[in-house]
Design an enzyme around this catalytic site. Structure first.
Site, PDB file in Angstrom:
ATOM      1  N   GLU A  53       0.803  -0.990  -0.054  1.00 53.61           N
ATOM      2  CA  GLU A  53       0.054  -0.162  -0.052  1.00 53.61           C
ATOM      3  C   GLU A  53       0.873   1.114   0.109  1.00 53.61           C
ATOM      4  OE1 GLU A  53      -4.222  -0.066   1.719  1.00 53.61           O
ATOM      5  OE2 GLU A  53      -3.077   0.967   3.275  1.00 53.61           O
ATOM      6  N   HIS A  64       6.890 -27.270   1.542  1.00 49.63           N
ATOM      7  CA  HIS A  64       6.035 -28.302   1.278  1.00 49.63           C
ATOM      8  C   HIS A  64       4.909 -27.801   0.206  1.00 49.63           C
ATOM      9  CE1 HIS A  64       8.091 -31.446   3.425  1.00 49.63           C
ATOM     10  NE2 HIS A  64       8.251 -30.240   4.239  1.00 49.63           N
ATOM     11  N   LYS A  71     -13.310   1.491  -3.616  1.00 54.98           N
ATOM     12  CA  LYS A  71     -14.376   2.007  -2.741  1.00 54.98           C
ATOM     13  C   LYS A  71     -15.565   2.667  -3.535  1.00 54.98           C
ATOM     14  CE  LYS A  71     -11.786   2.546   1.409  1.00 54.98           C
ATOM     15  NZ  LYS A  71     -11.003   3.479   2.417  1.00 54.98           N
TER      16      LYS A  71
HETATM   17  O1  LIG Z   1      -8.881   2.801   9.606  1.00 59.43           O
HETATM   18  P1  LIG Z   1      -9.930   2.875   8.482  1.00 59.43           P
HETATM   19  O2  LIG Z   1     -10.012   4.429   8.117  1.00 59.43           O
HETATM   20  O3  LIG Z   1     -11.112   2.194   8.843  1.00 59.43           O
HETATM   21  O4  LIG Z   1      -9.270   2.276   7.191  1.00 59.43           O
HETATM   22  C1  LIG Z   1      -8.650   1.003   7.086  1.00 59.43           C
HETATM   23  C2  LIG Z   1      -7.819   0.688   5.892  1.00 59.43           C
HETATM   24  O5  LIG Z   1      -8.314   1.219   4.695  1.00 59.43           O
HETATM   25  C3  LIG Z   1      -7.216   1.812   3.958  1.00 59.43           C
HETATM   26  O6  LIG Z   1      -7.613   3.220   4.036  1.00 59.43           O
HETATM   27  C4  LIG Z   1      -7.292   1.336   2.525  1.00 59.43           C
HETATM   28  O7  LIG Z   1      -8.957   1.417   2.337  1.00 59.43           O
HETATM   29  C5  LIG Z   1      -5.872   1.475   4.737  1.00 59.43           C
HETATM   30  O8  LIG Z   1      -5.081   2.433   4.332  1.00 59.43           O
HETATM   31  C6  LIG Z   1      -6.394   1.589   6.100  1.00 59.43           C
HETATM   32  O9  LIG Z   1      -5.621   0.905   7.030  1.00 59.43           O
END
Ligand SMILES: O=P(O)(O)OC[C@H]1O[C@](O)(CO)[C@@H](O)[C@@H]1O
Length: 624
Positions: free
Chosen positions: A403, A432, A537
């Protein structure tokens, strides 16, 4: 690159005659790899860089650097003479005495010339890391400071306000977890009279650190056992709740989300709250929120009067949040010494601040990554901890590295499609599974072995054969695999820790956090944002929006007399989304498989035959 080095070492004439390479079909894959590295057209491949003057300058230097590196590899190859290798091992071995950590980079074949050529990049990287630690806006897109290093050395935070925030949060975590484990803070209606379980709800950086640390360090009988909901999979959530059974009454639910609005986490919370209602329990007396101040989650927890709230700071990213409340609260509740975790990280931070590459284990890692993957992620990093308790380290690193480094653009706006792929589980188990391919198959990786010297706590070992323990086998498997891979020109790094303790785990986390920071500077990318995740998202939100439109169209048709079943084409037309017909089919198939009010006639295997209507007409919605 893999085959490139093998190729060049077998015949140096290829170096000066790239056309001869191009002519050989065997070498096409390598050439495409090379053209990708430089963003050049190759056959149908389109140009994908913006050629600003700076970009051209950078590209030329990157190109020459990489081809130089390849030439040096071609000339030198991997050292095979055992004495020369031993000297290389000794010359490059890094040791942190106090932490009991060693780093061996001898099985990565970088040359002295390559090392020298990287000096200017490292100088710039050290300067940037220094500025970052002093509070510079290191995440330019989001206008944020990046301060996870301050979490374990609050005196380094750039303002008194931040120092106080860090210290008071840590004290609050220690106090709260002590009160919970000692039974001073207890659930309202549990026969146990104290909290016995933690249910941690969060995803990504709000889950991976706590999961890794729990697996690595939780004692066999922790004061509170921990479980995780880290997905929006209803069956997975049901499983966790079912496993808790009556212990739901003595479960502390810790909901973690920096943004406070991540859908998977919100869904997990709603599901758990439903389970509490059904069990006649008051969620607010057992709920804890870890989130940024004034986020949706924070406001919900405040308004509903949850048991506790802990802050997540704007200047700590999810994937580097293990030493914030995100990781520390869960760890403390399991009886893990969080001060030791912090101390280990602080010591490693100190060691990785030195601008002398050879004495800086994070810089050495970054150097190896650059060499092994040509600074463009041309090879994957396989992480192999030979210790069950470190199983999740590779998964934890996967987010931290991928990431952070997997970026479309560099800091100058050039399209670079950077990254470093990480995968792995544990040794010797993986021997394995897939190590056959690593030894003999496609050469597109380098390995990081994580070795733990102490097999068992003192006094528990025994010899299962004369002179040989179970742990000796594990050791033998690691060393054997390292040698066998190297014999076939597969490079590896070895990180050795004396023991798996809170201190060494804290140090490992800090080591890789810093390596990622330095490497990001070497390749000129912003390690602290994640724009790509937002695209997924957004698309998910659009799918759910389309589902609502489909339901509304079907409702209208199903309220007619007689009911009007619709084909997928008709639904798509009425949703004004003809181009979304495939998605509409998938949505209908998913709802039909889940006994929703929707009735689909025909066969899902022949989508054109499907006609859909709703089992019930909702008149209210028609006029809404
Ligand atoms: O802590 P949040 O805001 O729920 O985000 C969870 C995860 O989602 C992300 O933003 C990626 O969508 C990550 O970087 C982060 O750790």
């Amino acid at each position: 690159m893999s085959s490139i080095s093998g190729l060049f070492s077998s015949s140096s004439t290829f170096i000066s005659s790239p056309n001869s390479l191009r002519n050989s079909p065997k070498n096409q894959r390598d050439l495409i790899g090379i053209s990708k590295l430089f963003g050049r057209s190759s056959g149908n491949h389109h140009e994908f860089r913006r050629f600003t003057p700076q970009a051209v300058a950078r590209e030329v230097s990157a190109e020459s650097l990489i081809s130089e590196a390849l030439k040096k590899k071609a000339v030198k190859g991997l050292e095979k003479d055992p004495y020369a290798l031993w000297h290389r091992y000794v010359d490059w071995l890094y040791q942190h005495k106090e932490l009991g950590i060693f780093l061996d980079v001898s099985r990565i074949g970088f040359t002295d010339e390559f090392f020298e050529s990287m000096t200017p990049r490292f100088e710039a990287a050290f300067k940037a890391m220094d500025e970052l630690e002093r509070g510079a806006i290191a995440n330019p897109d989001e206008g944020r400071m990046v301060g996870h290093y301050w979490l374990r050395s609050s005196h380094l935070a750039p303002t008194a306000f931040l120092r106080q925030q860090i210290d008071t949060t840590l004290e609050a975590i220690c106090r709260f977890s002590e009160d919970v484990t000692r039974g001073k803070i207890k659930p309202p209606s549990s026969p146990a009279g104290r909290f016995t379980q933690v249910l941690s709800v969060g995803i990504g950086g709000s889950a991976l650190g706590p999961q890794f640390v729990a697996e690595a360090l939780a004692p066999d009988n922790p004061p509170l056992k921990i479980r995780f909901i880290d997905n929006t999979d209803p069956a997975g959530i049901d499983h966790q709740i079912a496993q808790l059974g009556p212990e739901l009454a003595s479960t502390l639910v810790v909901v973690i989300s920096k943004s406070g609005g991540t859908p998977e986490t919100r869904n997990g919370l709603l599901e758990v709250q439903k389970a509490f209602r059904e069990a006649g329990l008051d969620f607010s007396k057992q709920g804890v929120a870890i989130t940024q101040e004034n986020s949706l989650l924070d406001n919900t927890a405040r308004i509903e009067g949850w048991l506790a709230r802990f802050p997540m700071f704007d200047w700590v990213g999810g994937r580097t949040s293990e030493m914030s409340a995100v990781g520390l609260l869960a760890a403390a509740l399991q009886g893990i010494d969080i001060r030791e975790l912090l101390a280990g990280a602080a010591l490693m931070d100190e060691a990785t601040r030195t601008p002398v590459v050879k004495n800086n284990p994070a810089a050495l890692l970054a150097l190896c990554w650059y060499w092994a993957s040509d600074g463009v992620g041309s090879k994957d990093m396989v992480v192999l901890p030979y210790k069950d308790s470190l199983l999740l380290f590779s998964r934890y690193l996967q987010q931290l590295v991928m990431e952070s480094l997997g970026k479309e653009y560099d800091l100058d706006g050039n399209r670079v499609n950077q990254g470093l792929t990480v995968y792995g589980n544990k040794g010797s188990t993986d021997q394995h599974a897939y190590i056959q391919q690593l030894r003999d198959g496609v050469h597109n990786f380098f390995v990081t072995f994580i070795e733990v010297l102490r097999d068992r706590p003192p006094g528990h070992d025994w010899e299962l054969e004369p002179g040989v323990t179970c742990g000796d086998y594990l050791f033998g498997m690691l060393q054997g695999t390292r040698s066998a891979l190297y014999a076939n020109n597969r490079e590896s790094i070895s990180v050795t820790v004396q023991e798996v303790t809170p201190r060494s785990v804290g140090a490992l986390i800090a080591l890789y956090e810093r390596a990622v920071g330095i490497y990001a500077n070497l390749i000129n990318i912003n390690a602290y944002h994640q724009p790509g995740v937002e695209a997924g998202k957004k698309a998910a939100g659009e799918v759910l929006g389309l589902q609502k439109r489909i339901l509304s169209v079907l409702n209208e048709a199903s309220c007619k007399e007689p009911v009007e079943p619709l084909t997928l084409d008709e639904i798509a037309q009425r949703c004004h989304a003809p181009e979304q017909i495939e998605m509409i089919y998938k949505i209908v198939a998913h709802m039909a498989a889940n006994d929703r009010a929707l009735i689909a006639e025909g066969s899902c295997g022949s989508p054109r035959s499907i006609k859909v209507f709703l089992g019930e007409c909702n008149v209210d919605e028609l006029y809404a």
